[in-house]
Design a protein around this motif. Sequence first.
Motif, short mmCIF file in Angstrom:
data_model
loop_
_atom_site.label_atom_id
_atom_site.label_comp_id
_atom_site.label_asym_id
_atom_site.label_seq_id
_atom_site.Cartn_x
_atom_site.Cartn_y
_atom_site.Cartn_z
N ILE A 85 0.86 -1.18 0.00
CA ILE A 85 0.00 0.00 0.00
C ILE A 85 0.89 1.24 0.00
CG2 ILE A 85 -1.77 1.28 1.28
CD1 ILE A 85 -2.77 -1.42 0.29
N HIS A 86 0.62 2.16 -0.90
CA HIS A 86 1.31 3.46 -0.95
C HIS A 86 0.32 4.49 -0.41
CE1 HIS A 86 4.63 1.95 -3.46
NE2 HIS A 86 3.69 1.11 -3.89
N TYR A 87 0.79 5.36 0.47
CA TYR A 87 -0.12 6.33 1.08
C TYR A 87 0.64 7.57 1.54
CZ TYR A 87 1.71 4.46 5.48
OH TYR A 87 2.53 4.08 6.51
N THR A 88 -0.13 8.63 1.78
CA THR A 88 0.42 9.83 2.40
C THR A 88 -0.26 10.02 3.74
OG1 THR A 88 -1.20 11.30 1.36
CG2 THR A 88 0.88 10.96 0.18
N ALA A 89 0.43 10.69 4.64
CA ALA A 89 -0.13 11.04 5.94
C ALA A 89 0.32 12.45 6.28
CB ALA A 89 0.34 10.07 7.02
N ARG A 90 -0.61 13.23 6.82
CA ARG A 90 -0.27 14.59 7.22
C ARG A 90 -1.20 15.04 8.33
NH1 ARG A 90 -3.50 18.68 3.84
NH2 ARG A 90 -4.87 17.34 2.65
N TYR A 91 -0.76 16.08 9.02
CA TYR A 91 -1.59 16.68 10.05
C TYR A 91 -2.51 17.70 9.42
CZ TYR A 91 1.42 14.62 13.60
OH TYR A 91 2.10 13.75 14.38
N THR A 92 -3.74 17.74 9.87
CA THR A 92 -4.65 18.80 9.45
C THR A 92 -4.39 20.02 10.32
OG1 THR A 92 -6.39 18.09 10.98
CG2 THR A 92 -6.42 17.11 8.76
N ASP A 93 -4.95 21.15 9.94
CA ASP A 93 -4.74 22.39 10.70
C ASP A 93 -5.22 22.28 12.14
OD1 ASP A 93 -3.62 23.52 8.47
OD2 ASP A 93 -5.43 24.62 7.89
N ASP A 94 -6.23 21.42 12.37
CA ASP A 94 -6.75 21.28 13.73
C ASP A 94 -6.16 20.09 14.48
OD1 ASP A 94 -8.06 19.41 12.20
OD2 ASP A 94 -10.07 19.91 12.89
N GLY A 95 -5.04 19.52 13.97
CA GLY A 95 -4.30 18.51 14.71
C GLY A 95 -4.73 17.07 14.51
N HIS A 96 -5.59 16.79 13.55
CA HIS A 96 -5.97 15.42 13.24
C HIS A 96 -4.98 14.83 12.22
CE1 HIS A 96 -9.80 17.10 14.70
NE2 HIS A 96 -9.99 15.88 15.20
N ILE A 97 -5.08 13.55 11.99
CA ILE A 97 -4.27 12.88 10.97
C ILE A 97 -5.14 12.63 9.75
CG2 ILE A 97 -3.17 10.68 10.36
CD1 ILE A 97 -1.32 12.19 12.04
N TYR A 98 -4.62 12.96 8.57
CA TYR A 98 -5.30 12.72 7.31
C TYR A 98 -4.44 11.72 6.54
CZ TYR A 98 -7.18 13.67 2.65
OH TYR A 98 -7.75 13.56 1.40
N VAL A 99 -5.04 10.59 6.16
CA VAL A 99 -4.33 9.54 5.42
C VAL A 99 -5.02 9.35 4.09
CG1 VAL A 99 -3.71 7.09 5.41
CG2 VAL A 99 -3.58 8.38 7.55
N GLU A 100 -4.23 9.29 3.02
CA GLU A 100 -4.78 9.05 1.69
C GLU A 100 -4.02 7.89 1.04
OE1 GLU A 100 -5.70 11.31 -2.52
OE2 GLU A 100 -4.53 12.34 -1.01
N ILE A 101 -4.73 6.84 0.65
CA ILE A 101 -4.13 5.72 -0.06
C ILE A 101 -4.04 6.15 -1.52
CG2 ILE A 101 -4.40 3.32 -0.75
CD1 ILE A 101 -5.96 2.92 1.90
N ILE A 102 -2.84 6.00 -2.12
CA ILE A 102 -2.62 6.54 -3.45
C ILE A 102 -2.34 5.48 -4.51
CG2 ILE A 102 -1.94 8.83 -2.72
CD1 ILE A 102 0.96 7.98 -2.84
N ASN A 103 -2.50 4.20 -4.20
CA ASN A 103 -2.30 3.20 -5.27
C ASN A 103 -3.55 2.45 -5.57
OD1 ASN A 103 -2.08 1.82 -2.76
ND2 ASN A 103 -0.97 0.21 -3.73
#
Length: 103
Positions: A85-103
């Motif tokens: 699985i290829h994915y990105t992870a980042r913090y949102t402005d309000d401190g949550h985690i946003y994960v997007e699977i990209i494959n």
Amino acid sequence: MKLSKIASLCMVGMFIIGCGNNVPSCNDRVVKQVLGDAIKKHFKFKDVSFSGFTTNETNEAKKQVTCQVMAKATRKTGEIKEKTIHYTARYTDDGHIYVEIIN
């Protein structure tokens, strides 16, 4: 929908993180939880485990990391699927985690 036919899947972790200005790590506890929950929910797997977390790119400006991991998922029938699985992870402005699977 099969695990191998993932086009794009987005999921936001509903966890407040004391993240400051940091970039999350690929194997962060919350990132793994959000990723596992997304796979279970959208592809109807009973259990998901991960191994071999790899960081492919870190973007400090976006507070985002691009990752890959080997996922092993089990259906209620006992059928097992394995896929990288290829994915990105980042913090949102309000401190949550946003994960997007990209494959």
